[in-house]
Design a protein around this motif. Structure first.
Motif, PDB file in Angstrom:
ATOM      1  N   ALA A   7     -67.814  34.251  14.602  1.00 57.55           N
ATOM      2  CA  ALA A   7     -69.244  33.963  14.729  1.00 57.55           C
ATOM      3  C   ALA A   7     -70.074  35.089  14.114  1.00 57.55           C
ATOM      4  O   ALA A   7     -71.046  34.839  13.400  1.00 57.55           O
ATOM      5  N   THR A  10     -69.611  34.923  10.250  1.00 59.59           N
ATOM      6  CA  THR A  10     -70.358  33.805   9.696  1.00 59.59           C
ATOM      7  C   THR A  10     -71.851  34.104   9.723  1.00 59.59           C
ATOM      8  O   THR A  10     -72.571  33.800   8.767  1.00 59.59           O
ATOM      9  N   GLY A  11     -72.324  34.703  10.802  1.00 53.03           N
ATOM     10  CA  GLY A  11     -73.741  35.061  10.890  1.00 53.03           C
ATOM     11  C   GLY A  11     -74.143  36.064   9.830  1.00 53.03           C
ATOM     12  O   GLY A  11     -75.201  35.949   9.215  1.00 53.03           O
ATOM     13  N   ALA A  14     -74.341  34.307   6.569  1.00 51.86           N
ATOM     14  CA  ALA A  14     -75.549  33.481   6.513  1.00 51.86           C
ATOM     15  C   ALA A  14     -76.778  34.340   6.247  1.00 51.86           C
ATOM     16  O   ALA A  14     -77.653  33.944   5.472  1.00 51.86           O
ATOM     17  N   ASN A  79     -66.175  28.838   4.869  1.00 53.88           N
ATOM     18  CA  ASN A  79     -66.949  28.794   6.109  1.00 53.88           C
ATOM     19  C   ASN A  79     -68.295  28.147   5.814  1.00 53.88           C
ATOM     20  O   ASN A  79     -68.915  28.447   4.788  1.00 53.88           O
ATOM     21  N   SER A  81     -72.151  27.278   7.579  1.00 58.33           N
ATOM     22  CA  SER A  81     -73.037  27.644   8.673  1.00 58.33           C
ATOM     23  C   SER A  81     -74.456  27.236   8.303  1.00 58.33           C
ATOM     24  O   SER A  81     -74.711  26.783   7.195  1.00 58.33           O
ATOM     25  N   THR A  87     -77.917  23.408  12.313  1.00 55.80           N
ATOM     26  CA  THR A  87     -76.709  23.557  13.119  1.00 55.80           C
ATOM     27  C   THR A  87     -75.601  22.702  12.528  1.00 55.80           C
ATOM     28  O   THR A  87     -75.778  21.500  12.340  1.00 55.80           O
ATOM     29  N   PRO A  92     -66.477  24.515  11.416  1.00 58.03           N
ATOM     30  CA  PRO A  92     -67.109  25.608  10.681  1.00 58.03           C
ATOM     31  C   PRO A  92     -66.224  26.182   9.571  1.00 58.03           C
ATOM     32  O   PRO A  92     -66.713  26.876   8.700  1.00 58.03           O
ATOM     33  N   THR A  93     -64.928  25.876   9.610  1.00 58.41           N
ATOM     34  CA  THR A  93     -64.001  26.344   8.572  1.00 58.41           C
ATOM     35  C   THR A  93     -63.207  25.140   8.066  1.00 58.41           C
ATOM     36  O   THR A  93     -62.078  24.896   8.504  1.00 58.41           O
TER      37      THR A  93
END
Length: 174
Positions: A7, A10-11, A14, A79, A81, A87, A92-93
Motif C-alpha cells: 500500500a 503503491t501510494g 501514485a 500495479n 491505483s 478507487t 491492484p496487481t
C-alpha cells in the motif's frame, strides 16, 4: 511483500505519477529507443524508463489497459491505483512475475470507481529489461474537472528555456 508495504509503495508511485508523466526527459542512447539528437547538449536530464508502451481505453467505471513491450522483460509486475479519489475495485496487481518477449502485448481490465470531478488511474510497470531493473508509470485522467479543481493553486512562470513552470505551494503557512 506485506499488504502495508504494498500500500505504501503503491501510494508513493501514485504520488510520483504526475512528476514522472510530465517530464520532458529524453531516453538514454543505450536504451534501445530512438532519441532526438538535435536537443543534445541542452542539459539532458534523461531518466531511463522501462521500454514498454502503456495505453488505456477508459469507460465510466472500467479501463482496458494494454502494454506493448519493446524489448524482452522478466519479473514484470504491474500495479494499478487511483489518485484524486479514484478507487480501484479490481486486483491492484493484475500482473505479477510475468515474462514477455520483444513486441509482446498483454491486455487486462481494471474496474474502478471514479472520484469527484477529475481523478486519475495510475499504471506502474516494473521489471528486468535487458538486464536492468526499470519502471514506467502512466496516468490516465477520468472525468471532467470540478469547479474547485479548475481553480489555480499556484503561480506560473516561464523558465530560461521558454517552458512554462507551475510553482505550487509547499504547505500551509503558520
Amino acid at each position: 511483500m506485506n499488504r502495508k508495504a504494498l500500500a505504501v509503495f503503491t501510494g508513493l508511485l501514485a504520488l510520483s505519477a504526475p512528476l514522472a508523466c510530465s517530464s520532458t526527459a529524453q531516453p538514454l542512447p543505450d536504451s534501445g529507443e530512438k532519441t532526438d539528437t538535435s536537443k543534445a547538449g541542452k542539459g539532458d536530464t534523461a531518466k531511463s524508463s522501462a521500454p514498454v508502451a502503456v495505453d488505456a481505453q477508459l469507460g465510466e467505471a472500467r479501463a482496458r489497459v494494454t502494454l506493448r513491450f519493446d524489448s524482452p522483460a522478466t519479473g514484470v509486475q504491474v500495479n494499478v491505483s487511483g489518485v484524486d479519489g479514484l478507487t480501484v475495485k479490481s486486483a491492484p496487481t493484475p500482473v505479477d512475475g510475468a515474462s514477455f518477449v520483444a513486441a509482446g502485448v498483454t491486455t487486462f481490465d481494471v474496474d474502478f470507481t471514479p472520484g469527484a470531478g477529475r481523478s486519475h488511474l495510475v499504471v506502474a510497470v516494473t521489471g528486468d529489461f535487458q538486464g536492468a531493473h526499470r519502471s514506467k508509470v502512466a496516468s490516465f485522467a477520468v472525468g471532467t474537472p470540478s469547479a474547485e479543481q479548475q481553480k489555480s493553486s499556484g503561480t506560473s512562470v516561464t523558465g530560461s528555456d521558454g517552458e512554462r513552470i507551475k510553482v505550487m505551494p509547499s504547505g500551509q503557512k503558520p
